[in-house]
Design an enzyme around this catalytic site. Structure first.
Site, PDB file in Angstrom:
ATOM      1  N   GLU A   1       4.894  -5.480   7.684  1.00 54.45           N
ATOM      2  CA  GLU A   1       4.609  -4.254   8.448  1.00 54.45           C
ATOM      3  C   GLU A   1       3.128  -3.901   8.471  1.00 54.45           C
ATOM      4  O   GLU A   1       2.645  -3.282   9.424  1.00 54.45           O
ATOM      5  CB  GLU A   1       5.415  -3.073   7.894  1.00 54.45           C
ATOM      6  CG  GLU A   1       6.906  -3.127   8.187  1.00 54.45           C
ATOM      7  CD  GLU A   1       7.716  -3.920   7.165  1.00 54.45           C
ATOM      8  OE1 GLU A   1       7.108  -4.612   6.310  1.00 54.45           O
ATOM      9  OE2 GLU A   1       8.957  -3.848   7.216  1.00 54.45           O
TER      10      GLU A   1
ATOM     11  N   LYS B   1      18.122   8.407  11.041  1.00 49.53           N
ATOM     12  CA  LYS B   1      18.957   7.487  11.813  1.00 49.53           C
ATOM     13  C   LYS B   1      19.936   8.220  12.737  1.00 49.53           C
ATOM     14  O   LYS B   1      20.182   7.787  13.863  1.00 49.53           O
ATOM     15  CB  LYS B   1      19.738   6.592  10.844  1.00 49.53           C
ATOM     16  CG  LYS B   1      20.497   5.491  11.562  1.00 49.53           C
ATOM     17  CD  LYS B   1      21.057   4.456  10.591  1.00 49.53           C
ATOM     18  CE  LYS B   1      21.735   3.325  11.360  1.00 49.53           C
ATOM     19  NZ  LYS B   1      22.268   2.297  10.460  1.00 49.53           N
TER      20      LYS B   1
ATOM     21  N   PHE C   1      19.711   5.205  -0.184  1.00 47.20           N
ATOM     22  CA  PHE C   1      19.199   3.849  -0.059  1.00 47.20           C
ATOM     23  C   PHE C   1      18.059   3.809   0.969  1.00 47.20           C
ATOM     24  O   PHE C   1      18.212   4.289   2.083  1.00 47.20           O
ATOM     25  CB  PHE C   1      20.329   2.893   0.375  1.00 47.20           C
ATOM     26  CG  PHE C   1      19.844   1.481   0.584  1.00 47.20           C
ATOM     27  CD1 PHE C   1      19.325   0.751  -0.469  1.00 47.20           C
ATOM     28  CD2 PHE C   1      19.888   0.901   1.844  1.00 47.20           C
ATOM     29  CE1 PHE C   1      18.857  -0.542  -0.272  1.00 47.20           C
ATOM     30  CE2 PHE C   1      19.420  -0.389   2.047  1.00 47.20           C
ATOM     31  CZ  PHE C   1      18.906  -1.114   0.986  1.00 47.20           C
ATOM     32  N   GLN C   2      16.941   3.255   0.566  1.00 43.49           N
ATOM     33  CA  GLN C   2      15.734   3.135   1.396  1.00 43.49           C
ATOM     34  C   GLN C   2      15.214   4.478   1.890  1.00 43.49           C
ATOM     35  O   GLN C   2      14.688   4.590   2.995  1.00 43.49           O
ATOM     36  CB  GLN C   2      15.972   2.163   2.555  1.00 43.49           C
ATOM     37  CG  GLN C   2      16.223   0.751   2.034  1.00 43.49           C
ATOM     38  CD  GLN C   2      16.107  -0.324   3.090  1.00 43.49           C
ATOM     39  OE1 GLN C   2      16.424  -0.091   4.249  1.00 43.49           O
ATOM     40  NE2 GLN C   2      15.655  -1.496   2.691  1.00 43.49           N
TER      41      GLN C   2
ATOM     42  N   MET D   1     -18.317 -10.676  -2.100  1.00 40.76           N
ATOM     43  CA  MET D   1     -18.967  -9.377  -2.223  1.00 40.76           C
ATOM     44  C   MET D   1     -18.845  -8.849  -3.650  1.00 40.76           C
ATOM     45  O   MET D   1     -19.773  -8.224  -4.174  1.00 40.76           O
ATOM     46  CB  MET D   1     -18.377  -8.385  -1.220  1.00 40.76           C
ATOM     47  CG  MET D   1     -19.168  -7.105  -1.088  1.00 40.76           C
ATOM     48  SD  MET D   1     -20.909  -7.381  -0.736  1.00 40.76           S
ATOM     49  CE  MET D   1     -20.937  -7.218   1.040  1.00 40.76           C
TER      50      MET D   1
HETATM   51  C1  TPP Z   1      -7.235  -4.701  -0.039  1.00 44.86           C
HETATM   52  C2  TPP Z   1      -8.549  -4.779  -0.720  1.00 44.86           C
HETATM   53  N1  TPP Z   1      -8.611  -5.112  -2.024  1.00 44.86           N
HETATM   54  C3  TPP Z   1      -9.810  -5.210  -2.653  1.00 44.86           C
HETATM   55  C4  TPP Z   1     -10.975  -4.964  -1.972  1.00 44.86           C
HETATM   56  C5  TPP Z   1     -12.319  -5.064  -2.695  1.00 44.86           C
HETATM   57  N2  TPP Z   1     -13.146  -6.145  -2.108  1.00 44.86           N
HETATM   58  C6  TPP Z   1     -14.107  -5.892  -1.216  1.00 44.86           C
HETATM   59  S1  TPP Z   1     -14.866  -7.290  -0.670  1.00 44.86           S
HETATM   60  C7  TPP Z   1     -13.901  -8.252  -1.654  1.00 44.86           C
HETATM   61  C8  TPP Z   1     -14.064  -9.744  -1.657  1.00 44.86           C
HETATM   62  C9  TPP Z   1     -13.617 -10.376  -0.403  1.00 44.86           C
HETATM   63  O1  TPP Z   1     -13.601 -11.775  -0.560  1.00 44.86           O
HETATM   64  P1  TPP Z   1     -13.560 -12.744   0.671  1.00 44.86           P
HETATM   65  O2  TPP Z   1     -12.517 -12.320   1.617  1.00 44.86           O
HETATM   66  O3  TPP Z   1     -13.502 -14.150   0.192  1.00 44.86           O
HETATM   67  O4  TPP Z   1     -14.938 -12.442   1.397  1.00 44.86           O
HETATM   68  P2  TPP Z   1     -16.439 -12.793   0.952  1.00 44.86           P
HETATM   69  O5  TPP Z   1     -17.020 -11.560   0.364  1.00 44.86           O
HETATM   70  O6  TPP Z   1     -16.380 -13.909  -0.016  1.00 44.86           O
HETATM   71  O7  TPP Z   1     -17.108 -13.159   2.228  1.00 44.86           O
HETATM   72  C10 TPP Z   1     -13.028  -7.472  -2.410  1.00 44.86           C
HETATM   73  C11 TPP Z   1     -12.076  -8.003  -3.388  1.00 44.86           C
HETATM   74  C12 TPP Z   1     -10.853  -4.588  -0.626  1.00 44.86           C
HETATM   75  N3  TPP Z   1     -11.921  -4.290   0.114  1.00 44.86           N
HETATM   76  N4  TPP Z   1      -9.651  -4.538  -0.019  1.00 44.86           N
END
Ligand code: TPP
Ligand code: MG
Lengths: 163, 578
Positions: free
Chosen positions: B57, B169, B119-120, B486
């Protein structure tokens, strides 16, 4: 600074939760909150007492305005207004104390609204300050219970918060 | 009365679908379940509103969201109660943070069971309250057309946002029928969103702007949402103003125009952040002085008089005091400014403006978006530049969250609004692929590129299956650096390179994975493989191509503002600081 904000709200389920949720979500204070339907049953009126500097109060009023169910609002503290709060205090009162409690209630124009052989219940109406002063005045008495309605407010003169 | 004035009798479920049709909805993204079975049956019995079956979803919400970002119209999501609804929460919050119009229809347990932990059952109104513009539940099936109208009206007007409609529902029973009529108009006494802007304030804003010696136009996502790019561009060009865009505003002003000084903020250009910091007048349009822009608010642009146009009064003077606030839709306000400018003429001090541009020219030379060019190692920046060239700068580009997102924002030069589609406010990893799908579905002829990372793509990788089912030929540019880049960058800069859980072992073979889903996968591991791979990928018009591009794992995103500093306190590389 303490502010009294009056809000006209659609009388729909969930509307109040939205107002309260907004305060929790954004970390604003609520000192007191009262709400009831108005003469128009489709609308409720809510009075909120909150604290904050000008910037915070401005955000609060703006954020409240954004809620779809908020019809109108006014910061009553910005101009002449009347505020009232109702309090009921149940105190231990037996023997000599009974006279003293009664005298004190009279000074505050309180009414004794319930009596038992060992207790009095006093109703006091006024500003929050007055209510607090009464509690202080009763410090020699054993207070069993205090219940306050929270503040309701209305502006003075011809100004009115209505549709 | 003639026969045709008799409203048709429809069930609640059928009314819902009919109302969506009458609202002009072509696609609904969703996933069925117990509480919405009547609605799904009503969907089945007509052909005008088409349903897209996602694999999770969350993806449905991002598809709807991205469609809205590309088209300006609300996207529609349909999910069941309980887990279906909670799976949609991240997507609703994503749309909320970026003010994206969306209507989310959630099933709910039968009215008489609400509150019984049935439920749900989940309290979706309660869960979604802090992340929606509004939410409502259906109490009476006959109200469905009016509630749908209201949902779209609220979602799309004023400052847009997501609206949740919770439908028990029993409101959609097939055997209970009601006269159907879709309301033409709607008026709410408590909601009046269309402000044109106070004429006196607009005049004052123009006077303030024309008195500037070092002006800057700072434009955000509100310009794109408010479809005011043309007006903004015209005003900026008539006055020869330097223009910077926020992450959400990219494309609001053409990036290849010489007056564009790049994105501002945390990973903004050196020149944009310097211009902001040194400006005497900041003209903010549809931007909200987000903390990712301002850096420390106490040190923010000390000499600037601030003009701020926004449709949401709560965005004005929230973090930064505006000296000339204008509450209004950006388009009519800018039109009025242009009109007044026509009357009064451009009285800007041209000598001062000339000096200002000279100074800007010098700042441009300091960093200028430079990065290391290597022959042995692929640089992520170089990949984005190549993608920009191959798509002639005209693709819809969606992204996930991380370094790759910032590289895409910095190096893909967006000349048009609605082309750059990313989760700016919430920063939702997993957004990119479903977002690309939402755009591709509606613009099948357009080139749609998803720039992602090996971390982010795995958050909604299951949607490769949906892409196959609906023939969505998006191009996935996976900037695979082997790290949650990052996070790693922050660990490099602030934690002595202790890579606590930012390295992912056991990555899948993305090429095989793409193939397993029936798509084309191409791996690129060295610079000389890049051009032929892109050539091939973009030549495969209707195919989804997954480009797994191995890039320098050590690269950082620069410039980067120094935390707690002013706008112009920046790291320019691993060794340089302003
Ligand atoms: C759902 C979610 N969980 C955690 C984060 C924290 N976060 C921000 S950037 C990042 C790393 C992303 O890694 P990747 O997709 O490999 O991109 P890169 O920075 O390596 O280009 C994380 C874990 C987030 N923004 N969103
Ligand atoms: Mg990565």
């Amino acid at each position: 600074m303490r502010h009294i904000i009056a809000v006209l709200l659609e009388n729909e389920s969930g509307a109040l939760a939205r107002v309260v949720g907004l305060f929790a979500q954004r970390g604003y204070n609520i000192d007191s909150l009262t709400v009831a339907a108005t003469e128009d049953p489709t609308m409720s009126r809510l009075t909120l007492v909150t604290r904050g500097d000008d910037q915070v109060i401005e955000q609060i009023t703006k954020q409240l305005h954004k809620l779809i169910e908020v019809v109108k609002l006014v910061d009553l503290s910005e101009s002449a207004h009347i505020e009232r709060e109702l309090m009921m205090v149940k105190v231990k009162a037996s023997g000599d104390q009974r006279e003293e409690v009664k005298r004190c209630a009279d000074i505050f124009r309180g009414q004794i609204i319930d009596v038992s052989p060992t207790t009095y219940t006093i109703q006091v109406v006024g500003t929050s300050d007055k209510l607090e002063a009464f509690i202080e005045a009763m410090c020699n008495t054993q207070i069993l219970e205090v219940v306050r309605t929270g503040v309701s407010g209305i502006s003075r003169g011809e100004k009115a918060l209505s549709l | 009365m003639s026969q045709q004035h008799q409203p048709e009798l429809l069930s609640g479920g059928a009314m819902l679908i009919r109302a969506l049709r009458d609202e002009g909805v072509e696609f609904v993204y969703g996933y069925p379940g117990g509480a919405v079975l009547h609605i799904y049956d009503a969907l089945f019995q007509q052909t005008e509103v088409k349903h897209v079956l996602v694999r999770h979803e969350q993806a449905a919400t991002h598809m709807a969201d991205a469609y809205a970002r590309a088209s300006g119209k609300a996207g529609v999501v349909l999910v069941t109660s309980g887990p279906g609804a909670t799976n949609a929460v991240t997507g609703i919050a994503t749309a909320y943070m970026d003010s994206i119009p969306m209507v989310v229809i959630c099933g709910q347990v039968m009215s008489h069971l609400i509150g019984d932990d049935a439920f749900q059952e989940t309290d979706m109104l309660g869960i979604s309250r802090p992340i929606v513009k509004h939410n409502m539940s259906v109490r009476n099936p006959a109200d469905i057309p009016a509630l749908v109208k209201k949902a779209f009206y609220i979602a799309q007007s004023g400052r847009p946002g997501p609206v949740v409609l919770d439908i028990p529902k029993d409101m959609t029973m097939p055997n209970q029928k009601f006269p159907y009529e879709y309301p033409k108009d709607i008026k709410l006494r408590s909601y009046n969103p269309n402000a044109k802007g106070h004429p006196g304030q607009i005049k004052k804003a123009l006077q303030t702007l024309l008195a500037a010696k070092k002006p800057v136009l700072y434009a955000g996502g509100g310009v794109i949402l408010g479809q005011a790019s043309a007006e903004l561009t015209e005003l900026a060009q008539r006055l020869n103003l330097p223009v910077t865009n926020t992450l959400m505003g990219l494309g609001a002003y053409p990036a290849t125009d010489p007056q564009f000084i790049g994105m501002l903020g945390m990973h903004g250009t050196y020149e944009a952040n310097q211009v902001m910091h040194n400006a005497d007048v900041i003209f903010a349009v549809g931007a909200r002085f987000d903390d990712r822009v301002t850096n420390a608010t106490k040190k923010f642009c000390p000499n600037a008089t601030i003009i701020h146009i926004d449709i949401d009064p709560a965005s004005i003077s929230k973090t930064i005091m505006a000296h000339v606030p204008i509450v209004g839709l950006v388009k009519p306000v800018l039109q009025e400014m242009l009109h007044q400018l026509e009357k009064h003429g451009n009285t800007l001090d041209q000598a001062a403006l000339g000096q200002w541009w000279q100074q800007i020219g010098q700042w441009r030379e300091v960093h200028g978006g430079r990065f290391e060019h290597r022959t042995d190692l692929l640089k992520p920046q170089a990949v984005i530049e190549a993608v920009w060239r191959h798509t002639k700068g005209d693709a819809y580009v969606t992204s996930d969250v991380g370094q790759h997102q910032m590289f895409a924002a910095q190096y893909y030069k967006f000349d048009k609004p609605n082309r750059w589609i990313n989760s700016g406010g919430l920063g939702t990893m997993g957004f990119g692929l479903p977002a690309a799908m939402g755009v591709k579905l509606h613009y099948p002829e357009a080139e749609v590129v998803c720039v992602t990372g090996e971390g982010s793509i795995q958050m909604n990788i299951q949607e490769l299956s949906t892409c196959k089912q609906y023939g969505l030929g998006v191009k996935i540019i996976n900037l695979n650096n082997g790290y949650l880049g990052m996070v790693k960058q922050w660990q490099d800069m602030n934690y002595d390179s202790r890579y606590s859980s930012s390295y992912m072992d056991s990555l899948p073979d993305f090429v095989k994975l793409a193939e397993a889903y029936g798509h084309v996968g191409i791996r690129v591991t060295s610079p000389e493989e890049l051009e032929p791979a892109l050539e091939k990928a973009f030549a495969l018009k209707d195919k989804l191509v997954f480009l797994d591009i191995h890039v320098d794992p050590k690269e950082h995103v620069y410039p980067m503002q120094v935390p707690g500093g002013a706008m112009n306190d920046m790291f320019l590389s691993k060794t340089e600081r302003t």
